[in-house]
Design a protein around this motif. Structure first.
Motif, PDB file in Angstrom:
ATOM      1  N   PHE A 174       0.508  -1.065   0.123  1.00  0.00           N
ATOM      2  CA  PHE A 174       0.122  -0.121   0.071  1.00  0.00           C
ATOM      3  C   PHE A 174       1.065   1.113  -0.001  1.00  0.00           C
ATOM      4  CE2 PHE A 174      -4.595  -0.512   0.075  1.00  0.00           C
ATOM      5  CZ  PHE A 174      -4.540  -1.436   0.403  1.00  0.00           C
ATOM      6  N   ASN A 175       1.483   1.132   0.796  1.00  0.00           N
ATOM      7  CA  ASN A 175       3.088   2.673   0.374  1.00  0.00           C
ATOM      8  C   ASN A 175       2.969   2.646  -1.116  1.00  0.00           C
ATOM      9  OD1 ASN A 175       3.659   3.163   2.771  1.00  0.00           O
ATOM     10  ND2 ASN A 175       5.388   1.723   3.603  1.00  0.00           N
ATOM     11  N   TYR A 176       3.465   1.817  -1.851  1.00  0.00           N
ATOM     12  CA  TYR A 176       3.981   1.709  -3.327  1.00  0.00           C
ATOM     13  C   TYR A 176       2.952   2.345  -3.917  1.00  0.00           C
ATOM     14  CZ  TYR A 176       8.743   1.232  -2.553  1.00  0.00           C
ATOM     15  OH  TYR A 176      10.132   0.764  -2.494  1.00  0.00           O
ATOM     16  N   ILE A 177       1.751   1.430  -3.566  1.00  0.00           N
ATOM     17  CA  ILE A 177       0.155   2.174  -4.441  1.00  0.00           C
ATOM     18  C   ILE A 177       0.031   3.287  -4.008  1.00  0.00           C
ATOM     19  CG2 ILE A 177      -2.176   1.874  -4.582  1.00  0.00           C
ATOM     20  CD1 ILE A 177      -1.607  -1.324  -3.547  1.00  0.00           C
ATOM     21  N   ALA A 178       0.142   3.576  -2.556  1.00  0.00           N
ATOM     22  CA  ALA A 178       0.089   5.423  -2.662  1.00  0.00           C
ATOM     23  C   ALA A 178       1.051   6.085  -2.752  1.00  0.00           C
ATOM     24  CB  ALA A 178       0.326   5.567  -0.699  1.00  0.00           C
ATOM     25  N   TYR A 179       2.550   5.272  -3.593  1.00  0.00           N
ATOM     26  CA  TYR A 179       2.680   6.987  -3.782  1.00  0.00           C
ATOM     27  C   TYR A 179       2.747   6.535  -5.742  1.00  0.00           C
ATOM     28  CZ  TYR A 179       6.902   5.209  -0.601  1.00  0.00           C
ATOM     29  OH  TYR A 179       7.752   4.707   0.109  1.00  0.00           O
ATOM     30  N   SER A 180       2.396   5.480  -6.240  1.00  0.00           N
ATOM     31  CA  SER A 180       1.831   6.352  -7.456  1.00  0.00           C
ATOM     32  C   SER A 180       0.260   6.805  -7.671  1.00  0.00           C
ATOM     33  CB  SER A 180       1.411   5.072  -8.493  1.00  0.00           C
ATOM     34  OG  SER A 180       2.764   4.195  -8.505  1.00  0.00           O
ATOM     35  N   LEU A 181      -0.713   6.778  -6.903  1.00  0.00           N
ATOM     36  CA  LEU A 181      -1.717   7.466  -6.662  1.00  0.00           C
ATOM     37  C   LEU A 181      -1.408   8.791  -6.190  1.00  0.00           C
ATOM     38  CD1 LEU A 181      -5.312   7.177  -6.892  1.00  0.00           C
ATOM     39  CD2 LEU A 181      -4.700   6.572  -4.047  1.00  0.00           C
ATOM     40  N   VAL A 182      -0.423   9.011  -5.601  1.00  0.00           N
ATOM     41  CA  VAL A 182      -0.816  10.286  -4.549  1.00  0.00           C
ATOM     42  C   VAL A 182      -0.029  11.505  -5.891  1.00  0.00           C
ATOM     43  CG1 VAL A 182       0.866  11.776  -2.918  1.00  0.00           C
ATOM     44  CG2 VAL A 182      -0.452   9.678  -2.199  1.00  0.00           C
ATOM     45  N   ALA A 183       0.884  10.435  -6.884  1.00  0.00           N
ATOM     46  CA  ALA A 183       2.040  11.305  -8.031  1.00  0.00           C
ATOM     47  C   ALA A 183       0.981  11.681  -8.705  1.00  0.00           C
ATOM     48  CB  ALA A 183       2.433  10.562  -8.493  1.00  0.00           C
ATOM     49  N   TYR A 184      -0.012  10.788  -8.739  1.00  0.00           N
ATOM     50  CA  TYR A 184      -0.940  11.005  -9.744  1.00  0.00           C
ATOM     51  C   TYR A 184      -1.845  12.101 -10.101  1.00  0.00           C
ATOM     52  CZ  TYR A 184      -4.826  10.642 -12.761  1.00  0.00           C
ATOM     53  OH  TYR A 184      -6.116  10.767 -14.385  1.00  0.00           O
ATOM     54  N   ILE A 185      -2.733  11.781  -8.883  1.00  0.00           N
ATOM     55  CA  ILE A 185      -3.169  13.412  -8.245  1.00  0.00           C
ATOM     56  C   ILE A 185      -2.309  14.951  -8.387  1.00  0.00           C
ATOM     57  CG2 ILE A 185      -5.373  14.258  -6.265  1.00  0.00           C
ATOM     58  CD1 ILE A 185      -5.757  10.916  -5.463  1.00  0.00           C
ATOM     59  N   SER A 186      -1.618  14.537  -7.287  1.00  0.00           N
ATOM     60  CA  SER A 186      -1.037  15.653  -7.100  1.00  0.00           C
ATOM     61  C   SER A 186      -0.126  16.504  -8.635  1.00  0.00           C
ATOM     62  CB  SER A 186       0.411  15.891  -6.528  1.00  0.00           C
ATOM     63  OG  SER A 186       1.028  14.588  -6.445  1.00  0.00           O
ATOM     64  N   LEU A 187       0.095  15.551  -9.656  1.00  0.00           N
ATOM     65  CA  LEU A 187       0.617  15.852 -10.388  1.00  0.00           C
ATOM     66  C   LEU A 187      -0.038  16.349 -11.550  1.00  0.00           C
ATOM     67  CD1 LEU A 187       4.281  13.704 -10.942  1.00  0.00           C
ATOM     68  CD2 LEU A 187       4.152  16.685 -10.074  1.00  0.00           C
ATOM     69  N   LYS A 188      -1.269  15.590 -11.542  1.00  0.00           N
ATOM     70  CA  LYS A 188      -1.494  15.977 -13.023  1.00  0.00           C
ATOM     71  C   LYS A 188      -3.740  16.333 -12.651  1.00  0.00           C
ATOM     72  CE  LYS A 188       0.541  11.965 -14.800  1.00  0.00           C
ATOM     73  NZ  LYS A 188       0.838  10.712 -15.379  1.00  0.00           N
ATOM     74  N   VAL A 189      -3.771  16.064 -11.377  1.00  0.00           N
ATOM     75  CA  VAL A 189      -5.185  16.550 -10.827  1.00  0.00           C
ATOM     76  C   VAL A 189      -4.908  17.647 -10.699  1.00  0.00           C
ATOM     77  CG1 VAL A 189      -7.396  15.741 -10.324  1.00  0.00           C
ATOM     78  CG2 VAL A 189      -5.693  13.742 -10.998  1.00  0.00           C
ATOM     79  N   LEU A 190      -4.663  18.009  -9.444  1.00  0.00           N
ATOM     80  CA  LEU A 190      -4.898  18.449  -8.709  1.00  0.00           C
ATOM     81  C   LEU A 190      -3.290  19.601  -8.453  1.00  0.00           C
ATOM     82  CD1 LEU A 190      -5.749  17.386  -5.222  1.00  0.00           C
ATOM     83  CD2 LEU A 190      -6.865  18.361  -6.646  1.00  0.00           C
ATOM     84  N   ALA A 191      -2.732  19.599  -9.692  1.00  0.00           N
ATOM     85  CA  ALA A 191      -1.234  20.455  -9.604  1.00  0.00           C
ATOM     86  C   ALA A 191      -1.798  21.971 -10.310  1.00  0.00           C
ATOM     87  CB  ALA A 191       0.260  19.237 -10.898  1.00  0.00           C
ATOM     88  N   ARG A 192      -1.175  22.730  -9.960  1.00  0.00           N
ATOM     89  CA  ARG A 192      -0.842  24.546 -10.327  1.00  0.00           C
ATOM     90  C   ARG A 192      -0.335  23.842 -11.730  1.00  0.00           C
ATOM     91  NH1 ARG A 192       1.088  27.711  -5.586  1.00  0.00           N
ATOM     92  NH2 ARG A 192       3.007  27.500  -6.831  1.00  0.00           N
ATOM     93  N   PRO A 193      -0.671  24.651 -12.778  1.00  0.00           N
ATOM     94  CA  PRO A 193      -0.427  23.951 -14.090  1.00  0.00           C
ATOM     95  C   PRO A 193       1.688  24.831 -14.317  1.00  0.00           C
ATOM     96  CG  PRO A 193      -2.516  25.322 -14.484  1.00  0.00           C
ATOM     97  CD  PRO A 193      -1.798  25.161 -12.504  1.00  0.00           C
ATOM     98  N   GLY A 194       1.967  23.925 -15.162  1.00  0.00           N
ATOM     99  CA  GLY A 194       3.510  24.351 -14.956  1.00  0.00           C
ATOM    100  C   GLY A 194       4.573  24.192 -14.232  1.00  0.00           C
ATOM    101  N   THR A 195       3.589  23.092 -12.798  1.00  0.00           N
ATOM    102  CA  THR A 195       4.779  23.296 -11.465  1.00  0.00           C
ATOM    103  C   THR A 195       4.540  21.661 -10.652  1.00  0.00           C
ATOM    104  OG1 THR A 195       3.136  24.101  -9.738  1.00  0.00           O
ATOM    105  CG2 THR A 195       3.916  25.794 -10.620  1.00  0.00           C
ATOM    106  N   VAL A 196       4.634  21.133 -10.085  1.00  0.00           N
ATOM    107  CA  VAL A 196       4.627  20.262  -9.103  1.00  0.00           C
ATOM    108  C   VAL A 196       4.325  20.043  -8.176  1.00  0.00           C
ATOM    109  CG1 VAL A 196       6.687  19.076 -10.458  1.00  0.00           C
ATOM    110  CG2 VAL A 196       6.956  20.090  -8.665  1.00  0.00           C
ATOM    111  N   GLN A 197       3.616  21.088  -7.561  1.00  0.00           N
ATOM    112  CA  GLN A 197       3.126  21.040  -6.720  1.00  0.00           C
ATOM    113  C   GLN A 197       1.221  21.646  -6.550  1.00  0.00           C
ATOM    114  OE1 GLN A 197       4.456  24.737  -4.852  1.00  0.00           O
ATOM    115  NE2 GLN A 197       6.735  24.298  -5.155  1.00  0.00           N
TER     116      GLN A 197
END
Lengths: 509, 353, 296
Positions: free
Chosen positions: B148-171
């Motif tokens: 579940f750690n590794y599932i979290a890494y991927s899920l969180v990366a996806y959501i933070s980078l592709k769904v909730l990210a401020r355009p042009g940033t990794v935040q």
């Protein structure tokens, strides 16, 4: 024929226990020699010494006339002594053949196991001795009877001359027991010698040539089976010691309070562990359950206290059905339980006396309000019970694991007696406690009876059962074979019932 | 009269101290062999951690998430469980806080608790499946929480980078003022981002202490951890307590994420956690799974983690020495039989065999 | 149609095999360790150590082959720590594994600084040559599968390993040295994981990068479980997981986020443990320290 094995003056001390006290055992070549005695008589210790699991403190072992020094199982195996363990030493995920050859595998080049050769050898041994097995089946898929045959083959594969059978019939069905006897005769015909550990008199009389009886670590004597009687053997086993005196008035019986009917329990392999158990206990009565350990007593207690689910049956306390209820609900229905293993079940060893004195009642009034403990109530409870039950040292904050066995048991007794149970189940209530604590606990149990409670006492100690009980139920192989009035039965008669005999010669067929 | 057996406490502390001391010696040898000066290194480390008010505040800032994750691991341990998934629970909790924190138009009095609770809930839910599998089927929680750690890494990366990210940033977007933790720099003149999260962490330690030792919940959880058989005998449902203990553990890890999101970063970003979840294991082990021990152990690792930058600047020693120290401490504590044998040997004059 | 040709082509096949190689090799290491009754969650750290040592040795000797051998040997040495604390001192095997992973993560970067004065990436070194379409490590990987299968299921040693992981007291009762066998197995697992790490740094690349295993040790763990602790099972699982790694970039073109593809091995493993598709059951005695004369 001559003696193949002699154990002379074997003494083994464990801290605080003299397990074997100058024990002698002579095994003739080509005989079946039974070793009998109650639990704790020292049979297992003696055989563990012979098989190299323990080292004796004193005494010698002679094998084929030569003195033999056995330091580990390998020494025993090399000499030609093999053990058929009571708890099978088999790897469930491996095949029959793999288990048999493990540790002494036939090999081809490159460390490759010659499995064909192994299977052929297993087949040959199996035919030679009439031990039917499927060499390619996995252990987890075969019956208990076949597992035992595999254990025997394991020993034969290592070319044992002397085979030790440790309680071999304990796990078998009657049909399988018959099969085992045939196997044993076969082995004798092939020139092997057998030591047969058991506590069942009937089977001893039917298969053995000689019988050695152990009692409390001492060898009481060796008799020729042809000259022995069940009654005589039972007496040798249980002895004639004076009963512990317990002051008690005649029972003042009230209504039936506890009813157990048609109780059955099958284990995970489908074997009946409890077989149609029926009994009643009245108000103000102590029903004792006698029996050699392992005949279903522990399972009966677990079922009645909600720790194991029964297959079917009825268990009613004052008309309320409690069978297969949870442990918490059964305690709520006022069933107190002194468990047989206080370390495993009765106590949380790392908890203080105070905390242990509320185990099972910790969640409710007066000890808890919601989720919060009322520490004053806990403290009052601990102080009162420590005083009332004379628990020493009188330190409510000390962890129970630092207490003596007797005082640990008093903690349990205090907790289980104090909440006012209507049925009290006391399993081996005085096991491993000192004499003072024994008297104390017995007195408290009688008090409960006289206060009109129903009491069920389970003990492997005959004298305890006899001095406490009003009636005695004897368990043997998962059944209650008889229920007798405590003041109308002798120790010898009980000994016979416990070992599968009948109460008296006339009644037996 | 006291309920604490001081002898034992001192012995446990001694073992921890010997473990720390031994690993610092090993660390010094490593530093020496690598051609640096160990005394200079440790001196710099301490200066970095305590050299100024700001440094001390930063040390406490580094300590804060470790208190949460250490307590998370310790709490599960008390029930006989090994929650190795604190890292994943922290990330999921942190991202949730960073997301809920961006909700607009909610007064602080509601927004802040809501955000924190959302993070705790997320952390708890992230360990729910491993908890159920353990309670019902006996599946080893170590393996499932790792997965579940590794599932979290991927899920969180996806959501933070592709769904909730401020355009042009990794935040992700910055959270609203109404969801921000109060910082001490509002009161004292310093740069440190030390925030009220530290105080919350201390409060959590007290609450956990209370929960574990003063309530029936803790009584049952610890009983299951010490002896499942005795617990069952006492009418305690092990399966239920396993699930409860793991979910509380997940909540605590989720809180660590909330503190990072709401007190330090004000958003979720890549590199959000410096493996706080794993350091939490070291904290719990060294702290003997007790809240007070966890506080002290978290402080130690906070000191190491904050001081290492100075150690690198002033003595040239690579910052990763600290990770090595951490690993060696864990090894020593886990093999504490070594020390126990040593102590026993000295006390009795000879071994007991 | 287009999707299929995009995904299933020779290039993907090659990439799958390349990606699967370290997973399969490390998983086989894990099989030896866990079959003997010792949990090994330190495969990740052992791989990382191996990857670093391989580059270090290749850098100083110029020989990637010596690097490969050195990584394998050192992986075994590194594993001795795990064996020592968990077998001799009965330490919690999970805790020991966690410590080893940290030690590798911190140690490699520390040494990277010490030797190369950098904390990110090592200088480029001589890497392994191509043998046909693949690096030699790939062929070795396949060889390891065959050898491991042979050893575990057809030799005396393998039978003994299987017995001590399931019922060490039964093995002990017929004179098998449980502790020694466990030491050997843990060391084998370290050597194979070290080899797998060398494949990453000298086979796939020619450098060492901080944290370059990136969770592959845990995917190997997953492959071991998903393959039910058998070498061919691990091969199958490794190829499956390798395939997902190979196609994740390509699938992105079809709006399937790579992150979701990355999750697959872990989700599969949880599902396998839960028994939804044929229960994966670990060796019975796993994680339990062996104490002699502990008669039940």
């Amino acid at each position: 024929m001559g003696k193949i094995l002699q154990m002379k003056n074997i003494t083994k001390r464990f801290p605080g226990v003299l397990a074997n006290d100058r024990v002698n055992l002579d095994l003739e070549a080509g005989e079946i020699h039974a070793l009998i005695g109650e639990n704790g008589a020292g049979k297992s210790t003696l055989m563990s010494i012979l098989f190299g699991i323990y080292k004796q403190n004193e005494g010698e072992i002679y094998y084929k006339g030569q003195k033999l020094d056995i330091n580990n199982p390998n020494d025993a195996i090399d000499a030609g002594i093999g053990m058929v363990h009571q708890h099978f030493m088999l790897v469930p995920t491996l095949t029959v053949t793999e288990n048999i050859i493990l540790g002494s595998e036939p090999t081809k080049s490159l460390g490759r196991i010659d499995i064909d050769k192994a299977v052929a050898k297993v087949r040959k041994l199996s035919q030679e001795y009439g031990l039917e097995v499927d060499p390619l089946a996995k252990i987890k898929d075969i019956s208990v009877g076949m597992e035992q045959r595999v254990e025997i083959l394991k020993v034969l594969y290592r070319q044992a001359e002397v085979l030790i059978f440790d309680e071999p019939t304990a796990v078998l069905t009657p049909q399988e027991v018959e099969g085992l006897y045939k196997i044993m005769y076969n082995l004798i015909d092939q020139g092997k010698s057998i030591i047969f550990i058991t506590h069942k008199l009937k089977e001893v009389l039917s298969v053995s040539d000689h019988i050695t009886v152990l009692r409390k670590g001492k060898s009481i004597g060796t008799v020729e089976t042809a000259q022995a009687s069940e009654r005589e053997l039972a007496q040798m086993m249980v002895g004639r010691e004076v009963l512990l005196e317990v002051d008690k008035e005649p029972a003042n019986l009230g209504d039936v309070r506890v009813e157990v009917k048609g109780l059955n329990l099958n284990d995970n392999k489908g074997v009946k562990v409890l077989d149609d158990i029926n009994f009643q206990i009245r108000e103000g009565e102590i029903l004792g359950i006698a029996g050699v350990e392992g005949n279903g007593q522990s399972e009966l207690v677990e079922v009645l206290t909600g720790l194991t689910k029964a297959t079917e049956g009825i268990f009613k306390l004052e008309g309320q059905e409690l069978l297969n209820s949870t442990a918490r609900n059964i305690r709520e229905a006022k069933v107190g339980h002194i468990p047989e293993d206080r370390h495993k079940h009765g106590l949380v060893l790392d908890y203080s006396v105070e905390d242990n004195l509320v185990l099972g009642h910790h969640y409710k009034d007066p000890f808890a309000k919601g989720i919060n403990f009322d520490f004053n109530a806990l403290e009052d409870n601990a102080k009162r019970l420590i005083k009332e039950y004379d628990i020493r040292p009188a330190n409510k904050d000390a962890k129970v694991k630092s207490f003596s066995g007797g005082n640990q048991q008093k903690v349990i007794v205090a907790r289980e007696f104090d909440f006012g149970p209507e049925l009290l189940i006391a399993s081996q209530p005085t096991r491993g406690v000192d004499i003072g604590a024994i008297e104390f606990i017995h007195k408290r149990i009688i008090e409960q009876r006289d206060a009109g409670k129903a009491v069920l006492v389970i003990s492997a100690e005959l004298s305890e059962i006899m001095s406490l009980s009003d009636r005695i139920a004897v368990m043997y192989e998962g059944r209650i074979v008889d229920i007798v009035e405590a003041d109308k039965v002798t120790k010898e008669e009980l000994g016979l019932l416990m070992t599968g005999g009948s109460k008296s010669k006339e009644e037996s067929k | 009269m006291s309920g604490i057996e001081w002898n034992k406490v001192l012995k446990e502390m001694a073992i921890s101290l010997v473990a720390i001391f031994s690993s610092f010696i090993i660390g010094a040898i490593v530093v020496l062999l690598s051609g640096y000066n160990p005394i200079q290194a440790y001196h710099a480390l301490l200066y970095g951690a305590f050299g100024s008010l700001n440094n001390i505040a930063d040390t406490l800032l580094a300590t804060t998430p470790l208190i949460f994750t250490g307590m998370a691991v310790a709490f599960a341990f008390r029930c006989g469980l090994f929650n190795i998934g604190g890292e994943g629970q922290l990330l999921v909790g942190g991202l949730t806080a960073a997301w809920v924190g961006t909700f607009q138009g909610i007064p602080m009095l509601i927004h802040l608790p809501l955000t924190v609770m959302a993070a705790m809930l997320a952390g708890a839910l992230w360990v729910f499946i491993p908890a159920i599998l353990k309670a019902k089927l006996g599946v080893h929680e170590v393996i499932t929480t790792i997965m579940f750690n590794y599932i979290a890494y991927s899920l969180v990366a996806y959501i933070s980078l592709k769904v909730l990210a401020r355009p042009g940033t990794v935040q992700t977007h910055t959270i609203e003022e109404s969801a921000k933790f109060w910082r001490f720099s509002n009161l004292i003149d310093m740069h440190s981002y030390l925030n009220i999260g530290f105080v919350i962490a201390l409060a959590v330690l007290v609450i956990v202490y209370y929960l574990l030792w003063k309530t029936t919940i803790g009584y049952e959880i610890r009983a299951v951890g010490i002896s499942p058989d005795a617990a069952e005998y006492g009418g305690i449902n092990s399966a239920r307590n396993i699930v409860i203990a793991l979910m509380i553990s997940g909540m605590l890890a989720g809180l660590a994420g909330a503190e990072r999101a709401l007190g330090l970063f004000y958003n979720y970003r890549s590199g959000f956690s410096a493996e706080y979840g794993f350091t939490g294991i070291a904290v719990a082990l060294l702290g003997r799974n007790h809240p007070l021990g966890v506080l002290l152990a978290a402080l130690l690792f906070g000191i190491l983690s904050n001081g290492r930058t100075y150690m690198n600047m002033m003595a040239g020693v690579p910052v990763d020495l600290v990770v090595i120290l951490q690993a060696v401490i864990i090894l020593f504590v886990s093999a504490d039989l070594v020390f126990r044998r040593l102590f026993k040997f000295k006390k009795n004059g000879k071994g007991d065999e | 149609m287009d999707i299929l040709t995009q995904i299933f082509n020779l290039q993907t096949l090659y990439a799958t095999i390349r990606m699967a190689t370290p997973l399969v090799i490390a998983a086989i290491g894990g099989i030896f360790c866990e079959r003997s009754g010792i949990i090994n969650i330190a495969l990740e750290g052992m791989m990382l150590m191996g990857a670093f040592i391989a580059v270090l040795i290749s850098y100083f000797t110029g020989s990637p082959w010596l690097g490969l051998i050195g990584a394998t040997v050192f992986g075994g040495v590194f594993a001795v720590i795990h064996a020592f604390v968990s077998i001799k001192y009965h330490a919690d095997q999970v805790v020991s594994g966690v410590a080893l992973n940290m030690l590798a993560a911190g140690g490699t970067v520390f040494l990277l600084n010490v030797f190369f004065n950098t904390s990110g990436t090592s200088p480029a070194v001589n890497s392994l040559p191509y043998w046909g379409p693949f690096k030699p490590t790939v062929y070795f990987g396949l060889l390891f599968v065959l050898v491991a299968h042979y050893v575990i299921f057809h030799t005396t040693f393998g039978l003994r390993v299987r017995s001590i992981g399931e019922h060490p007291h039964a093995a002990d009762s017929v004179g098998i040295n449980v502790e020694l066998t466990r030491y050997i197995c843990v060391i084998i697992s370290g050597m194979l994981a070290g080899f797998a790490g060398a494949h990453l740094s000298l086979g796939v690349l020619n450098i060492f990068r901080e944290g370059m295993t990136a969770g592959r040790g845990f995917i190997a763990l997953a492959a071991m479980i998903f393959g039910k602790w058998t070498p061919f099972g691990a091969l199958g699982a490794g190829l499956l997981f390798g395939f997902f790694q190979a196609v994740q970039i390509r699938l992105q073109g079809f709006a399937i986020p790579s992150e979701f593809v990355q999750m697959i091995p872990y989700i599969f493993t949880v599902v396998a443990l839960a028994g939804v598709i044929g229960r994966a059951t670990p060796p019975a005695a796993i994680g339990k320290p062996f104490k002699k004369n502990n008669r039940s």
